[in-house]
Design a protein around this motif. Structure first.
Motif, PDB file in Angstrom:
ATOM      1  N   PRO A 100       0.786  -1.211  -0.008  1.00  0.00           N
ATOM      2  CA  PRO A 100       0.206   0.106  -0.028  1.00  0.00           C
ATOM      3  C   PRO A 100       0.715   1.237  -0.020  1.00  0.00           C
ATOM      4  O   PRO A 100       1.878   1.394   0.577  1.00  0.00           O
ATOM      5  N   TRP A 101       0.468   2.303  -0.758  1.00  0.00           N
ATOM      6  CA  TRP A 101       1.199   3.581  -0.776  1.00  0.00           C
ATOM      7  C   TRP A 101      -0.065   4.650  -0.513  1.00  0.00           C
ATOM      8  O   TRP A 101      -0.991   4.608  -0.547  1.00  0.00           O
ATOM      9  N   PRO A 102       0.609   5.798  -0.014  1.00  0.00           N
ATOM     10  CA  PRO A 102      -0.200   6.774   0.308  1.00  0.00           C
ATOM     11  C   PRO A 102      -1.038   7.262  -1.144  1.00  0.00           C
ATOM     12  O   PRO A 102      -0.392   7.459  -2.148  1.00  0.00           O
ATOM     13  N   VAL A 103      -2.408   7.353  -0.849  1.00  0.00           N
ATOM     14  CA  VAL A 103      -3.119   7.571  -2.178  1.00  0.00           C
ATOM     15  C   VAL A 103      -4.083   8.710  -1.885  1.00  0.00           C
ATOM     16  O   VAL A 103      -4.473   9.098  -0.765  1.00  0.00           O
ATOM     17  N   CYS A 104      -4.432   9.490  -2.698  1.00  0.00           N
ATOM     18  CA  CYS A 104      -5.174  10.961  -2.818  1.00  0.00           C
ATOM     19  C   CYS A 104      -6.157  10.963  -3.841  1.00  0.00           C
ATOM     20  O   CYS A 104      -5.588  10.480  -4.890  1.00  0.00           O
ATOM     21  N   ALA A 105      -6.992  11.495  -3.658  1.00  0.00           N
ATOM     22  CA  ALA A 105      -8.278  11.593  -4.565  1.00  0.00           C
ATOM     23  C   ALA A 105      -7.675  13.107  -5.352  1.00  0.00           C
ATOM     24  O   ALA A 105      -7.178  13.731  -4.555  1.00  0.00           O
ATOM     25  N   LEU A 133       2.208   3.804 -15.463  1.00  0.00           N
ATOM     26  CA  LEU A 133       3.729   3.952 -14.846  1.00  0.00           C
ATOM     27  C   LEU A 133       4.040   2.527 -14.415  1.00  0.00           C
ATOM     28  O   LEU A 133       3.090   1.818 -13.823  1.00  0.00           O
ATOM     29  N   SER A 134       5.195   2.313 -14.342  1.00  0.00           N
ATOM     30  CA  SER A 134       5.692   1.078 -13.782  1.00  0.00           C
ATOM     31  C   SER A 134       6.023   1.174 -12.337  1.00  0.00           C
ATOM     32  O   SER A 134       5.667   2.041 -11.634  1.00  0.00           O
ATOM     33  N   ASN A 135       5.961  -0.068 -11.583  1.00  0.00           N
ATOM     34  CA  ASN A 135       6.083  -0.028 -10.096  1.00  0.00           C
ATOM     35  C   ASN A 135       7.215   0.889  -9.832  1.00  0.00           C
ATOM     36  O   ASN A 135       7.275   1.476  -8.650  1.00  0.00           O
ATOM     37  N   ASP A 136       8.282   0.531 -10.482  1.00  0.00           N
ATOM     38  CA  ASP A 136       9.476   1.378 -10.054  1.00  0.00           C
ATOM     39  C   ASP A 136       9.222   2.695 -10.144  1.00  0.00           C
ATOM     40  O   ASP A 136       9.819   3.674  -9.311  1.00  0.00           O
ATOM     41  N   GLU A 137       8.670   3.419 -10.981  1.00  0.00           N
ATOM     42  CA  GLU A 137       8.343   4.771 -11.294  1.00  0.00           C
ATOM     43  C   GLU A 137       7.435   5.268 -10.357  1.00  0.00           C
ATOM     44  O   GLU A 137       7.588   6.273  -9.843  1.00  0.00           O
ATOM     45  N   CYS A 141       7.288   8.121  -6.331  1.00  0.00           N
ATOM     46  CA  CYS A 141       6.196   9.252  -5.940  1.00  0.00           C
ATOM     47  C   CYS A 141       6.007   9.266  -4.412  1.00  0.00           C
ATOM     48  O   CYS A 141       5.948   8.070  -3.871  1.00  0.00           O
ATOM     49  N   HIS A 142       5.964  10.417  -3.789  1.00  0.00           N
ATOM     50  CA  HIS A 142       5.414  10.590  -2.568  1.00  0.00           C
ATOM     51  C   HIS A 142       3.867  10.142  -2.487  1.00  0.00           C
ATOM     52  O   HIS A 142       3.631   9.300  -1.123  1.00  0.00           O
ATOM     53  N   TYR A 143       3.149  10.472  -3.388  1.00  0.00           N
ATOM     54  CA  TYR A 143       1.705  10.017  -3.135  1.00  0.00           C
ATOM     55  C   TYR A 143       1.437   9.300  -4.650  1.00  0.00           C
ATOM     56  O   TYR A 143       1.933  10.029  -5.727  1.00  0.00           O
TER      57      TYR A 143
END
Length: 287
Positions: A100-105, A133-137, A141-143
């Motif tokens: 999980p990664w920080p996700v924003c609307a 975008l690839s997983n590495d890309e 990202c911060h979000y």
């Protein structure tokens, strides 16, 4: 190869710090469409990471007046180059990552971008047309930004996704204008009395005069009878009150009523109504 674009709105605003980054765009027309979406919303800082073809005639044709955004576009060979001096990076992504990664609307992403833009460039990164975008890309990202599209048909065209984010940034910018009071462009104008309406609201006495005139006209054309009114005038009153008429509209309606009365009078003088027709017409049209 292309026509010059119209002047861009503003230069000393946080929008100049917002960087739209497209990664390995395969269709140059999409680059032009993105430029148009950006300029529609007052943005102009476009970065292209290893595009398949750019610049070309197709990209400028699709830009449709936003060729200045393409003229200033920065073309780089890697995502690292596009992000090196940024203080915040956000990338568009679907949900469902293993980690999980920080996700924003989009609205929250726009607010975060605006808040960090005071400290330096902020990058909004959009991936390839076919697989994003690839997983590495994405891990750069911060979000992650998730656009809540229809889960049964969730794939957005590249320019559409950019337009969504540019719109949210634009709305945030407009709300921030005029010392927090917001831009006049955001104020609704739906009825007389609202800022920008061209004619003052009709006064109560003028509206009541119209209703009296309307009832008399309906009597004159044998549509309405005061001795058996039912709910006709009540329903017509509700209709016109709901419309919130302005003074010019009242004047126009009164003029129409007068013209109908004159026409009805002329017909009445030339050809009397047949006996029994009045009641039948009223019963057919009466509420």
């Amino acid at each position: 190869m292309h026509k010059s674009a119209l002047p861009q709105e503003g230069t000393e605003t946080f929008q100049d710090q917002i960087r739209i980054v497209l990664v390995e765009t395969s269709h140059s027309g999409n680059i032009g469409a993105v430029a148009r979406a950006m300029k529609n919303m007052g943005l102009g800082n476009l970065w292209l990471v290893n595009p398949c073809t750019f610049p070309d005639e197709t990209s400028y044709a699709r830009a449709a007046g936003a060729s200045d955004v393409l003229d200033r576009a920065q073309v780089v060979s890697s995502l690292d180059e596009a992000l090196a001096d940024c203080v915040l990076v956000m990338g568009t992504s679907a949900r469902g990552r293993k980690v999980p990664w920080p996700v924003c609307a989009p609205p929250e992403a726009a607010a975060a971008a605006a808040g960090h833009a005071e400290d330096g460039p902020v990058a909004l990164v959009f991936g390839r047309e076919n697989h994003g975008l690839s997983n590495d890309e994405l891990q750069r990202c911060h979000y992650h930004i998730h656009i809540p599209s229809n889960p049964d048909y969730s794939s957005l065209n590249l320019a559409m996704a950019v337009q969504v984010m540019c719109y949210e940034l634009r709305m945030y910018y407009l709300r921030s204008l005029e010392g927090g009071e917001g831009s006049p462009y955001l104020k609704s104008m739906t009825r007389p009395g609202d800022e920008g309406w061209d004619v003052p609201p009709a006064r109560v006495e003028d509206v009541e005069g119209f209703f009296g005139h309307l009832e008399q006209m309906l009597i004159d054309v044998d549509f309405h009878r005061r001795e058996n009114p039912r709910q006709l005038m009540t329903r017509l009153r509700r209709l016109f009150q709901r419309a919130r008429l302005d003074q010019m509209e009242i004047n126009i309606l009164r003029g129409i009523l007068t013209a109908v009365q004159k026409a009805a009078g002329a017909r009445g003088n030339s050809k009397p109504a047949e006996a029994g027709s009045t009641a039948t017409e009223q019963d057919n049209g009466h509420v």
